[in-house]
Every structure is written in C-alpha cells, then in structure tokens.
Motif scaffolding. Structure first.
Motif, PDB file in Angstrom:
ATOM      1  N   VAL A  13       0.843  -1.193   0.000  1.00  0.00           N
ATOM      2  CA  VAL A  13       0.000   0.000   0.000  1.00  0.00           C
ATOM      3  C   VAL A  13       0.873   1.236   0.000  1.00  0.00           C
ATOM      4  O   VAL A  13       1.843   1.323   0.754  1.00  0.00           O
ATOM      5  CB  VAL A  13      -0.923   0.018   1.250  1.00  0.00           C
ATOM      6  CG1 VAL A  13      -1.686   1.310   1.350  1.00  0.00           C
ATOM      7  CG2 VAL A  13      -1.881  -1.154   1.219  1.00  0.00           C
ATOM      8  N   CYS A  14       0.518   2.181  -0.854  1.00  0.00           N
ATOM      9  CA  CYS A  14       1.190   3.472  -0.889  1.00  0.00           C
ATOM     10  C   CYS A  14       0.255   4.529  -0.318  1.00  0.00           C
ATOM     11  O   CYS A  14      -0.961   4.465  -0.512  1.00  0.00           O
ATOM     12  CB  CYS A  14       1.583   3.840  -2.318  1.00  0.00           C
ATOM     13  SG  CYS A  14       2.995   2.893  -2.903  1.00  0.00           S
ATOM     14  N   LEU A  15       0.824   5.486   0.383  1.00  0.00           N
ATOM     15  CA  LEU A  15       0.094   6.623   0.943  1.00  0.00           C
ATOM     16  C   LEU A  15       0.657   7.883   0.320  1.00  0.00           C
ATOM     17  O   LEU A  15       1.876   8.033   0.213  1.00  0.00           O
ATOM     18  CB  LEU A  15       0.283   6.689   2.459  1.00  0.00           C
ATOM     19  CG  LEU A  15      -0.106   5.454   3.256  1.00  0.00           C
ATOM     20  CD1 LEU A  15       0.411   5.564   4.681  1.00  0.00           C
ATOM     21  CD2 LEU A  15      -1.599   5.276   3.250  1.00  0.00           C
ATOM     22  N   GLY A  16      -0.209   8.790  -0.076  1.00  0.00           N
ATOM     23  CA  GLY A  16       0.266  10.029  -0.675  1.00  0.00           C
ATOM     24  C   GLY A  16      -0.871  10.802  -1.291  1.00  0.00           C
ATOM     25  O   GLY A  16      -2.012  10.739  -0.835  1.00  0.00           O
ATOM     26  N   LEU A  67       3.960   0.731   2.461  1.00  0.00           N
ATOM     27  CA  LEU A  67       3.878  -0.339   3.450  1.00  0.00           C
ATOM     28  C   LEU A  67       3.770  -1.683   2.743  1.00  0.00           C
ATOM     29  O   LEU A  67       2.949  -1.839   1.839  1.00  0.00           O
ATOM     30  CB  LEU A  67       2.661  -0.144   4.351  1.00  0.00           C
ATOM     31  CG  LEU A  67       2.536   1.228   5.023  1.00  0.00           C
ATOM     32  CD1 LEU A  67       1.192   1.348   5.708  1.00  0.00           C
ATOM     33  CD2 LEU A  67       3.663   1.433   6.004  1.00  0.00           C
ATOM     34  N   SER A  68       4.569  -2.626   3.153  1.00  0.00           N
ATOM     35  CA  SER A  68       4.518  -3.978   2.593  1.00  0.00           C
ATOM     36  C   SER A  68       3.503  -4.800   3.389  1.00  0.00           C
ATOM     37  O   SER A  68       3.857  -5.467   4.362  1.00  0.00           O
ATOM     38  CB  SER A  68       5.901  -4.629   2.656  1.00  0.00           C
ATOM     39  OG  SER A  68       6.795  -3.937   1.833  1.00  0.00           O
ATOM     40  N   ILE A 103      -5.862  12.492   1.912  1.00  0.00           N
ATOM     41  CA  ILE A 103      -4.772  11.724   1.319  1.00  0.00           C
ATOM     42  C   ILE A 103      -5.391  10.599   0.510  1.00  0.00           C
ATOM     43  O   ILE A 103      -6.598  10.376   0.553  1.00  0.00           O
ATOM     44  CB  ILE A 103      -3.795  11.136   2.366  1.00  0.00           C
ATOM     45  CG1 ILE A 103      -4.491  10.073   3.215  1.00  0.00           C
ATOM     46  CG2 ILE A 103      -3.167  12.209   3.209  1.00  0.00           C
ATOM     47  CD1 ILE A 103      -3.527   9.133   3.873  1.00  0.00           C
ATOM     48  N   GLN A 104      -4.546   9.878  -0.210  1.00  0.00           N
ATOM     49  CA  GLN A 104      -4.991   8.723  -0.974  1.00  0.00           C
ATOM     50  C   GLN A 104      -4.164   7.502  -0.583  1.00  0.00           C
ATOM     51  O   GLN A 104      -2.990   7.622  -0.217  1.00  0.00           O
ATOM     52  CB  GLN A 104      -4.832   8.980  -2.469  1.00  0.00           C
ATOM     53  CG  GLN A 104      -5.719  10.093  -2.975  1.00  0.00           C
ATOM     54  CD  GLN A 104      -5.429  10.447  -4.414  1.00  0.00           C
ATOM     55  OE1 GLN A 104      -4.302  10.425  -4.863  1.00  0.00           O
ATOM     56  NE2 GLN A 104      -6.480  10.788  -5.144  1.00  0.00           N
ATOM     57  N   MET A 105      -4.800   6.340  -0.679  1.00  0.00           N
ATOM     58  CA  MET A 105      -4.125   5.054  -0.506  1.00  0.00           C
ATOM     59  C   MET A 105      -4.352   4.271  -1.787  1.00  0.00           C
ATOM     60  O   MET A 105      -5.459   4.292  -2.336  1.00  0.00           O
ATOM     61  CB  MET A 105      -4.721   4.270   0.667  1.00  0.00           C
ATOM     62  CG  MET A 105      -4.621   4.966   1.996  1.00  0.00           C
ATOM     63  SD  MET A 105      -5.433   4.018   3.321  1.00  0.00           S
ATOM     64  CE  MET A 105      -4.215   2.747   3.588  1.00  0.00           C
ATOM     65  N   TRP A 106      -3.326   3.582  -2.277  1.00  0.00           N
ATOM     66  CA  TRP A 106      -3.462   2.785  -3.472  1.00  0.00           C
ATOM     67  C   TRP A 106      -2.510   1.602  -3.418  1.00  0.00           C
ATOM     68  O   TRP A 106      -1.534   1.600  -2.693  1.00  0.00           O
ATOM     69  CB  TRP A 106      -3.270   3.613  -4.739  1.00  0.00           C
ATOM     70  CG  TRP A 106      -1.875   4.165  -4.923  1.00  0.00           C
ATOM     71  CD1 TRP A 106      -0.854   3.581  -5.644  1.00  0.00           C
ATOM     72  CD2 TRP A 106      -1.337   5.392  -4.426  1.00  0.00           C
ATOM     73  NE1 TRP A 106       0.267   4.379  -5.585  1.00  0.00           N
ATOM     74  CE2 TRP A 106      -0.009   5.484  -4.856  1.00  0.00           C
ATOM     75  CE3 TRP A 106      -1.860   6.418  -3.629  1.00  0.00           C
ATOM     76  CZ2 TRP A 106       0.810   6.550  -4.535  1.00  0.00           C
ATOM     77  CZ3 TRP A 106      -1.048   7.492  -3.309  1.00  0.00           C
ATOM     78  CH2 TRP A 106       0.265   7.555  -3.771  1.00  0.00           C
ATOM     79  N   THR A 107      -2.827   0.597  -4.221  1.00  0.00           N
ATOM     80  CA  THR A 107      -1.971  -0.579  -4.342  1.00  0.00           C
ATOM     81  C   THR A 107      -0.754  -0.205  -5.173  1.00  0.00           C
ATOM     82  O   THR A 107      -0.861   0.461  -6.201  1.00  0.00           O
ATOM     83  CB  THR A 107      -2.730  -1.716  -5.056  1.00  0.00           C
ATOM     84  OG1 THR A 107      -3.864  -2.058  -4.263  1.00  0.00           O
ATOM     85  CG2 THR A 107      -1.859  -2.932  -5.233  1.00  0.00           C
ATOM     86  N   CYS A 108       0.423  -0.645  -4.711  1.00  0.00           N
ATOM     87  CA  CYS A 108       1.654  -0.364  -5.445  1.00  0.00           C
ATOM     88  C   CYS A 108       2.651  -1.494  -5.201  1.00  0.00           C
ATOM     89  O   CYS A 108       2.470  -2.312  -4.304  1.00  0.00           O
ATOM     90  CB  CYS A 108       2.240   0.977  -5.043  1.00  0.00           C
ATOM     91  SG  CYS A 108       2.688   1.079  -3.291  1.00  0.00           S
ATOM     92  N   LYS A 109       3.682  -1.534  -5.994  1.00  0.00           N
ATOM     93  CA  LYS A 109       4.755  -2.513  -5.807  1.00  0.00           C
ATOM     94  C   LYS A 109       5.547  -2.133  -4.582  1.00  0.00           C
ATOM     95  O   LYS A 109       6.038  -1.007  -4.467  1.00  0.00           O
ATOM     96  CB  LYS A 109       5.677  -2.549  -7.029  1.00  0.00           C
ATOM     97  CG  LYS A 109       5.004  -3.002  -8.285  1.00  0.00           C
ATOM     98  CD  LYS A 109       4.807  -4.491  -8.283  1.00  0.00           C
ATOM     99  CE  LYS A 109       4.225  -4.926  -9.616  1.00  0.00           C
ATOM    100  NZ  LYS A 109       3.707  -6.239  -9.585  1.00  0.00           N
ATOM    101  N   ALA A 110       5.633  -3.042  -3.622  1.00  0.00           N
ATOM    102  CA  ALA A 110       6.406  -2.789  -2.401  1.00  0.00           C
ATOM    103  C   ALA A 110       7.883  -3.073  -2.696  1.00  0.00           C
ATOM    104  O   ALA A 110       8.217  -4.071  -3.308  1.00  0.00           O
ATOM    105  CB  ALA A 110       5.897  -3.662  -1.270  1.00  0.00           C
ATOM    106  N   GLY A 111       8.712  -2.160  -2.269  1.00  0.00           N
ATOM    107  CA  GLY A 111      10.129  -2.318  -2.591  1.00  0.00           C
ATOM    108  C   GLY A 111      11.036  -2.279  -1.481  1.00  0.00           C
ATOM    109  O   GLY A 111      11.129  -2.198  -0.399  1.00  0.00           O
TER     110      GLY A 111
END
Length: 128
Positions: free
Chosen positions: A4-7, A16-17, A120-128
């Motif tokens: 999850v990405c926050l921004g 966050l993984s 803010i927004q939360m979205w699915t992203c590649k955790a790195g």
C-alpha cells in the motif's frame, strides 16, 4: 510483492509492505469507532468487511448487518478501490492503520493531519 502506498495524486509519501489491513477511525460527532478490513490486490484495495460500534447522526447500520461482540458487522459489494481517498483534518482526528493487531495513527508514517492538506490517498503499489 504488492503493498500500500500513501500520498496524493501519485506522489508517494510512504509505502507499506502489507497484504491486508484494517482502517479505523472515530466518527467526528458521535465518537463511535468504525473499522474497515481491506485486502490488497493488483486491482486495488478490496473492502472485505466493516464494523461500527453503534449508530447515530448519519450512521445508519446497513441492511443485512449482524451484531457481534458489541459491533455491527456488514459487507458491501464494491469494486476494488484504486485509489481510496481519505478526508483528514486536524478537527476530525486521524485514522488508524492496523496490521496484525498493531494499530498506529497515519501520522506515524506521514505526519499529522493539516488544514492545508485535507485528504490523502491510498493505493496498491509494488512494495520495494
């Protein structure tokens, strides 16, 4: 692995993984706790179940809800959310993000809510 990405508008503030999480907050007027359980998928954030510990102004319990351990539980059939937009102001307080029973305010990762940045927004992203 996805996480999850926050921004805001694709600008990453924190990552966050996690594969699932609970988003929790207190209703600004009624001061009643709400919780939503999400699963992280490639398509977006899937709302699996929600709970509210009561009802009041603007907080009607949905049809089909069941009472368990002092909370009304319910499920909604929504498409994956990508992104999930959260209103966030100092007056309303902060959301809590809970993973594996550990809860932290969103300010733990991205700072306190401010009037000049009311969401803010939360979205699915590649955790790195």
């Amino acid at each position: 692995m996805i996480g999850v990405c926050l921004g805001l508008t694709g600008v990453l503030w924190a990552q966050l993984s996690v594969s699932h999480f609970t988003l929790a907050w207190d209703h600004t007027i009624e001061k009643i706790r709400w919780e939503e359980d999400y699963r992280v998928t490639e398509q977006g954030l899937v709302l699996e179940e929600a709970r509210v510990r009561g009802n009041g102004a603007g907080m009607e319990v949905p049809d089909g809800a069941w009472l368990e351990n002092g909370s009304w539980h319910y499920r909604r059939q929504l498409p994956p959310l990508q992104p999930l937009r959260l209103g966030r102001t100092p007056e309303a307080g902060d959301y809590q993000l809970c993973v594996d029973g550990q809860c932290h305010a969103l300010s733990h990762w991205i700072g306190a809510p401010t009037a000049r940045q009311p969401f803010i927004q939360m979205w699915t992203c590649k955790a790195g």
